[in-house]
Scaffold this motif. Structure first.
Motif: not given
Length: 527
Positions: A117, A122, A292, A295, A297, A493, A497-498, A509, A512
């Motif tokens: 990441h 993002g 991502y 930010g 997808w 997904m 993600h963070h 999320i 997305n």
């Protein structure tokens, strides 16, 4: 349409197939025999989700010889031959698991998640983990963006914790139980219900669905007919841990804890260079389902995801559509999101219990219908009328379908506490209903939401562990592979993600996911 069972499963995290341990205690669940074809499929599925052997725990035991993320490390492999990384390469990481004394482990079976990441960009992508069965693992990531890429490896469960989870799955198939109220005149009684019930002197009421064959039983109330059942509700959880087993499921100690890097934890990725041969993993080539960036997808299957950032764009996409949402509360999130996002969509008062349903919303001006209904038992839910407990397969059989029908469903979060064959049989029946719907109305859009990792808490671990969920997610993917359905890979997904893992993913999320659903519904012309 090809409905042939596929034995190859390619989720974002794959472990070697070593052994299969069917759950014990079959006296609790007496299922009717399967057809030879379905029985073969069940055996192949059980083999495909089998797990490496994990250590038998001594009694009593200590943590000293169990996997310890604080003493474990990962190391980034250098870029072979040229010392720099480019977009299109694959990054490989070696992971060594050690115990609380700092001694490297000699066996595998730990559950690890891996993510690459860049918070500023993002950007994020899930990695694939390979178990070498000797205490070491490899994680592989595709390099998909320019700039820094930070590696994150997490020990989700030690192999010893999985020994405990496997024991619980085998010995406690009824660890979540349910209740139903029966009423006759002014008299009422409440009894225990489940997919499987231990035989006692008390007779049973058989509520097995006559259309799908999905089993459900309740203990018969005294001096009352089985026909007097009026509600279904969550009952509770049995205590299933033995002495000291809880030490293996401690947040910030050995349950979803990051593993530190030995050396650098990140690489700098340069633009793609067409003149250079791409660096590939020495273990396996891996393509994530998406990633991502900024930010947003971006699927890697060729799907062009559009951004539906206002009510007008969403309404234009759904105009003239009937949207049917089936499943658990992780599908109900979609209903709630769209209902809030579209001022023209008005929820019809069906006098349904809050967060239970069924729910319906209408936009008369744009001819939009949206419905949500929870799936049938076993579902952990507030009291609901027994007459409102419907199975998704029956709902699909009652749909006409067609080009203006969108079906989105999921079925996962309420099955982690039951033997996996309960889930296999449920999905087999659901798949048959999907095939029938597509046969009579092939233009129907069917979208399946996958499972996702969850919070760090002991209840989640015991009754719906990510380890249980991962196996069921693999089963779901295998059983629908080759059919004309679309898959939303919520598993990746969430990992990519963070934001923290939650059974109900956070709004960014969900936004997305909704964009993916709407992009499947209204694909960009010319794409």
């Amino acid at each position: 349409m090809d409905n042939k069972f596929q034995t190859k499963v390619h989720p974002p995290i794959i472990y070697p197939k070593v052994s299969t341990h069917p759950p014990k205690g079959r006296s609790v669940c007496n299922f009717p025999p399967l057809s030879p074809k379905d029985a073969l499929e069940e055996r192949l599925l059980l083999q495909s989700v089998s797990w490496p052997e994990t250590p038998k725990l001594p009694s009593p035991f200590t943590l000293e010889q169990t996997s310890d993320p604080a003493h474990s490390t990962f190391t980034i492999h250098p870029a072979r031959g040229r010392g720099e990384w480019h977009v299109g390469d694959q990054l490989e990481v070696k992971i060594v698991i050690s115990d609380f004394k700092g001694h490297p482990k000699k066996s595998g079976g730990d559950l690890l998640f891996a993510r690459l990441h860049n918070l500023k960009l993002g950007a994020g992508v899930a990695g694939k983990v390979e178990d070498h069965l000797n205490g070491s693992y490899s994680a592989v990531f595709p390099l998909l963006w320019e700039g820094d890429a930070q590696v994150e490896v997490t020990l989700v469960h030690s192999s010893e914790a999985i020994t405990v989870l496997n024991r619980i799955d085998s010995e406690e198939p009824d660890r979540v139980f349910f209740k139903s109220m029966f009423r006759s005149g002014s008299r009422s009684q409440t009894t225990i219900c489940n997919v499987c019930l231990l035989p006692t002197q008390q007779p049973l009421c058989n509520f097995t669905d006559h259309r799908t064959g999905d089993p459900w039983f309740c203990y018969k109330p005294n001096n009352m007919s089985c026909d007097a059942r009026i509600t279904h509700t969550m009952g509770g959880y049995k205590k299933v841990l033995k002495a000291k087993e809880g030490k293996l499921l401690q947040g910030r100690v050995n349950f979803k804890v990051p593993i530190r890097a030995m050396g650098l934890a990140k690489v700098t990725v340069s633009p793609k260079n067409e003149g250079l041969q791409e660096v590939k993993s020495s273990i396996v080539n891996y393509t994530a389902s998406g990633y991502y960036y900024q930010g947003l997808w971006r699927p890697l299957d060729g799907t062009k995801v559009r951004q539906f950032n206002n009510a007008s764009a969403i309404t234009q996409c759904l105009k003239g559509k009937m949207v049917h949402l089936y499943g658990d509360s992780t599908i109900r999130q979609f209903f709630e999101f769209l209902n809030a996002a579209l001022p023209g969509l008005k929820e019809f008062n069906m006098h349904s219990p809050s967060k239970v349903g069924p729910f319906m919303a209408l936009d008369y001006a744009n001819n939009i219908l949206m419905m949500y209904r929870c799936h049938g038992t076993p579902i952990r839910i507030r009291p609901i009328s027994a007459s409102q407990v419907h199975y998704i397969a029956n709902e699909l059989d009652d749909l006409s379908g067609g080009p203006d029908t969108v079906v989105v469903f999921c079925i996962w979060a309420h099955f982690g506490s039951f033997p996996i064959d309960v889930y296999i049989r449920r999905v087999q029946r659901l798949r048959s209903a999907v095939v029938r719907l597509l046969d009579r109305a092939p233009e129907t859009l069917i979208i399946i939401r996958t499972a996702n990792p969850k919070e760090v808490n002991i209840s989640s671990a015991l009754y719906n562990s990510d380890w249980y969920t991962l196996q069921r997610d693999q089963v779901l993917r295998a059983m629908f592979k080759g059919l004309n359905v679309r898959l939303i890979d919520v598993w990746e997904m969430v990992i990519a993600h963070h934001l923290p893992h939650k059974v109900h993913p956070d709004p960014p999320i969900i936004k997305n996911i909704i964009d993916v659903i709407l992009s499947y519904t209204c694909p960009q012309k010319g794409v």
